[in-house]
Structure formats: structure tokens, C-alpha cells
Motif scaffolding. Structure first.
Motif: not given
Length: 251
Positions: A38-41, A45-48, A75-86
Motif C-alpha cells: 500500500s505504501v513504498p515503505e 522493508d520487503h527488500w531489506d 502489487g506496488y504502491p500508487k506513489n511508486w516514484e519513491l521506490l525508483i528513487k530508493k
């Protein structure tokens, strides 16, 4: 043998042990959607977890576990841009060998944007990337993926297009790696995989795609035996169960 595509975080310790006992030396565990992302966090946490826990579980049974991190199209959050940044922050880790699992599933415009952004990262960081194709609309999705690869202009040797079957293998007209997922409902059988490998000269990579649904921890040794039974060349057997994955993931 190398099982080139799994989701170990939803499999038991006993399954890892069985894989080690049947001769699998390296397992790639890929990011996916085990929770509601639901959210990038949640994704971060899953990647970690994959990097810091699944690699340790592998060591406990004597298997080398490596990790792919990315945003799964199912399954990915609406604001996935943060994932690309991280995402680049995770790529320097010695246990991370690829971006993925990414790709197309529902073929939405948003999915296509997400795939493109991850492909651009793979291109910029010279990182292998695992590209998912869906069970339904596989041909349509594959053709769209091939268009996107052309648009991004990423090198063929950085790309594995996964979950390919006998109906779509002819559509791939470039020198990418081709993933064959064995012994899952809606995927291909050991015999189908063996026949594809026997009849085509492409860079095939076998995997079990072990996850939360029905799957076979013995998918690779079962397919290896099947290939021997139908007379697949020894070089093709070694390439599809070990050499090509070793090359693709730079192990």
C-alpha cells in the motif's frame, strides 16, 4: 544447479534444505507482492528482509542465496516514484544481483511507466533485470515488453524475459535471456521445457518460481532428468540449469 527465480520469503526452511539436498547450489530470491504493497515503505522493508534474512537462511542449509529487488507489476504502491528513487541504494549490496521481478501483468499505462523506469535504472547501473510476463494475455504483454525494450535501448545481455512458453518463444527475436518456469499451474511442465530447450538455440534459464502457491522444489532436477531422457544435448542441459544463470547474474 542454479534456481534462477524464487520467492523464498514465503517458503519453509525445510524447502530450502530439500533444494540443497537435490543439488541446487545457488538460489535467486526475487522481490514480489507477499503483502498489500500500500505504501513504498512496505516494499522497502520487503527488500531489506530479502537481503538480510533470506541470505542468512540460505547459509544455514549450505545454499548461496542472492537477491533481486524491484517493484512487481501485481502489487506496488500508487506513489511508486519513491521506490525508483530508493532502488539504487540497494544495488550496491553484494547480495543483490538484479532488479526484479518487474514486468507487465495487467498491461495498464502505469505498469508500463513503472517497467520503463526500472529498465532505465538497469541500463544506467549496468544491472541485470528480470521481466515478468503474465499467464493471461502473454503474447500481448510480450509484444508490449519488446516495444518498451526498443524504446529504452537496453542491452540484450541485461534482460531476462521470464515465464515464456512454447506459444511465445518464437516471438522473441533478440539475444535476451529467456526464463522457463517449470512445474507450476498455468506454467510449463518439465517435458514442455525440455522440448523447448531441445528445439531452440536460445539462452534459456530454468527456474521453479517457488512462492506462496503450489510449486515444485524439485523442478530443476526433475527437468534435468527429463532432458536427459529425451536426448537434449549435454551443453544445453548445463546451460539451462547453470551456465546461463551464472552468466546473467554474474555469479
Amino acid at each position: 544447479m542454479i534456481d534462477a527465480h524464487t520467492h523464498l520469503d514465503v517458503r519453509s526452511f525445510e524447502d530450502l534444505e530439500k533444494m540443497a539436498l537435490c543439488g541446487i547450489e545457488t538460489i535467486i530470491t526475487c522481490a514480489h507482492d507477499p503483502y498489500k504493497m500500500s505504501v513504498p515503505e512496505v516494499c522497502l522493508d520487503h527488500w531489506d528482509r530479502l537481503i538480510n534474512l533470506e541470505t542468512k537462511r540460505g547459509k544455514m542449509v549450505g545454499v548461496d542465496v542472492k537477491v533481486a529487488v524491484g517493484a512487481h507489476p501485481m502489487g506496488y504502491p500508487k506513489n511508486w516514484e519513491l521506490l525508483i528513487k530508493k532502488l539504487p541504494e540497494f544495488l550496491d549490496n553484494e547480495n543483490v544481483v538484479a532488479i526484479g521481478e518487474t514486468g507487465l501483468h495487467y498491461l495498464t499505462d502505469d505498469e508500463k511507466k513503472l517497467l520503463k523506469e526500472q529498465l532505465y535504472l538497469a541500463k544506467d547501473y549496468n544491472m541485470p533485470i528480470i521481466v515478468h510476463t503474465p499467464e493471461k494475455n502473454k503474447k500481448e504483454a510480450l509484444l508490449e515488453i519488446l516495444k518498451i525494450l526498443d524504446e529504452v535501448k537496453i542491452k540484450d545481455n541485461l534482460v531476462m524475459i521470464d515465464h515464456i512458453n512454447k506459444d511465445t518463444v518464437d516471438l522473441i527475436d533478440r539475444d535476451v535471456y529467456i526464463g522457463l518456469t517449470v512445474q507450476q499451474p498455468m506454467k510449463i511442465s518439465p517435458m514442455e521445457a525440455s522440448e523447448i530447450i531441445k528445439n531452440y538455440n536460445k539462452k534459456f534459464i530454468l527456474s521453479s518460481d517457488l512462492g506462496s502457491l503450489k510449486a515444485d522444489v524439485y523442478a530443476l532436477p526433475r527437468t534435468k532428468l527429463c532432458m536427459k531422457k529425451i536426448g537434449v544435448e549435454d551443453d544445453k542441459i548445463v546451460s539451462s540449469t547453470y551456465k546461463n544463470a551464472k552468466e546473467f547474474y554474474r555469479l
